[in-house]
Design an enzyme around this catalytic site. Structure first.
Site, PDB file in Angstrom:
ATOM      1  N   ASP A   1      58.532  84.253 -91.063  1.00  0.00           N
ATOM      2  CA  ASP A   1      58.435  85.091 -92.253  1.00  0.00           C
ATOM      3  C   ASP A   1      57.945  86.451 -91.808  1.00  0.00           C
ATOM      4  O   ASP A   1      57.181  86.578 -90.855  1.00  0.00           O
ATOM      5  CB  ASP A   1      57.550  84.476 -93.336  1.00  0.00           C
ATOM      6  CG  ASP A   1      56.172  84.098 -92.873  1.00  0.00           C
ATOM      7  OD1 ASP A   1      55.229  84.891 -93.075  1.00  0.00           O
ATOM      8  OD2 ASP A   1      56.014  82.998 -92.304  1.00  0.00           O
TER       9      ASP A   1
ATOM     10  N   GLU B   1      48.565  82.275-103.620  1.00  0.00           N
ATOM     11  CA  GLU B   1      47.312  82.174-102.881  1.00  0.00           C
ATOM     12  C   GLU B   1      46.346  83.183-103.477  1.00  0.00           C
ATOM     13  O   GLU B   1      46.752  84.131-104.151  1.00  0.00           O
ATOM     14  CB  GLU B   1      47.536  82.439-101.391  1.00  0.00           C
ATOM     15  CG  GLU B   1      48.278  83.741-101.082  1.00  0.00           C
ATOM     16  CD  GLU B   1      48.667  83.849 -99.631  1.00  0.00           C
ATOM     17  OE1 GLU B   1      47.762  83.811 -98.773  1.00  0.00           O
ATOM     18  OE2 GLU B   1      49.880  83.978 -99.335  1.00  0.00           O
TER      19      GLU B   1
END
Length: 265
Positions: free
Chosen positions: A61, A148
């Site tokens: 990523d 998150e």
């Protein structure tokens, strides 16, 4: 042997690209070709079985922190897919998204885009912002909702709703984005956030889970998963500095079948 393998892969890419994939947009290898991972790690963990290297298909990523990626070389080294950071909240676009998206596509890397969620902006605004900035590209992986806690935002760091509200906001974002792209989004999360907010209640969604010291079975017992982010200190030829590495949960044929079923049309 290592040098010979690397040179062979790079020659294959050069032939397939007819000289300069980044300039022409021609993929450097035929679509569907998978490369074995040839990665390192500057701070490797000692995992119990199953270890990340037991999985066949790997990727990365990327965000603005990856300032230099030679995507053709990275793909030859085993970057078969990439989740690319697109947006945050309701008004932030990652400054590297457009270039990473273009160059990864030109290199034949299977791409997906992710949104980093903020709790101080309505989910509807965030969904519209993501849709505005991420083109509906045939062949792309499903969009990803990155959940998150955000300790760095000057306005949102202390906003931590209870789990029921977190899940409600997530569902509102997920519904809008699924309707636009025609694929149910993937949920990314961390161990702390997963436990504190009851994300195991999201039946029917695929998960991309972070765990850099233990296996996912140890950290998220009983939770099915599709992608495992197993280190933040990966070393990949063609990428300057460390990068997150990820494994797909399945064989090469499982990957091909998953892409055929889950790619955006």
């Amino acid at each position: 042997m290592f040098l010979f393998r690397r040179l062979s892969l790079l020659c294959l890419l050069a032939l397939a690209a007819c000289g300069g994939a980044h300039d022409t947009g021609v993929p450097p290898a035929p679509p569907g070709v998978l490369f074995a991972p040839d990665f390192g790690d500057s701070d490797p963990a000692s995992f119990n079985a199953p270890r990340p290297d037991s999985f066949a298909v790997h990727g990365i990523d990327a965000a603005r922190f990856q300032k230099s990626i030679a995507w053709g070389e990275a793909r030859a080294s085993g970057v078969n897919f990439a989740f690319i950071k697109a947006t945050e909240g309701g008004d932030l676009l990652d400054t590297a998204f457009q270039e990473h998206w273009r160059a990864a596509g030109s290199a034949g890397v299977v791409r997906g885009a992710y949104h980093f969620y903020y709790f101080c902006t309505p989910p509807e605004d965030q969904a519209r912002w993501f849709i505005r900035n991420v083109p509906r590209t045939p062949g792309m992986m499903p969009p990803v909702l990155d959940m998150e806690w955000n300790p760095f935002s000057p306005t949102c760091a202390t906003v931590r709703p209870p789990g029921a509200e977190v899940r409600d906001q997530m569902r509102r974002w997920l519904r809008i984005v699924e309707a636009h792209y025609g694929q149910r989004p993937i949920i990314y999360t961390t161990p702390e956030f997963y436990r504190q907010n009851g994300l195991g209640q999201f039946d029917g969604y695929e998960f991309w889970l972070r765990s850099t010291a233990k296996t996912l079975g140890e950290v998220y017992p009983g939770q099915p998963w599709k992608f495992w982010q197993y280190t933040a200190t990966g070393i990949v030829p063609g990428i300057a500095g460390g990068v997150d590495l990820n494994a797909f949960n399945g064989s090469r044929s499982d990957w091909q079948n998953w892409i055929a079923r889950r790619a955006v049309r």
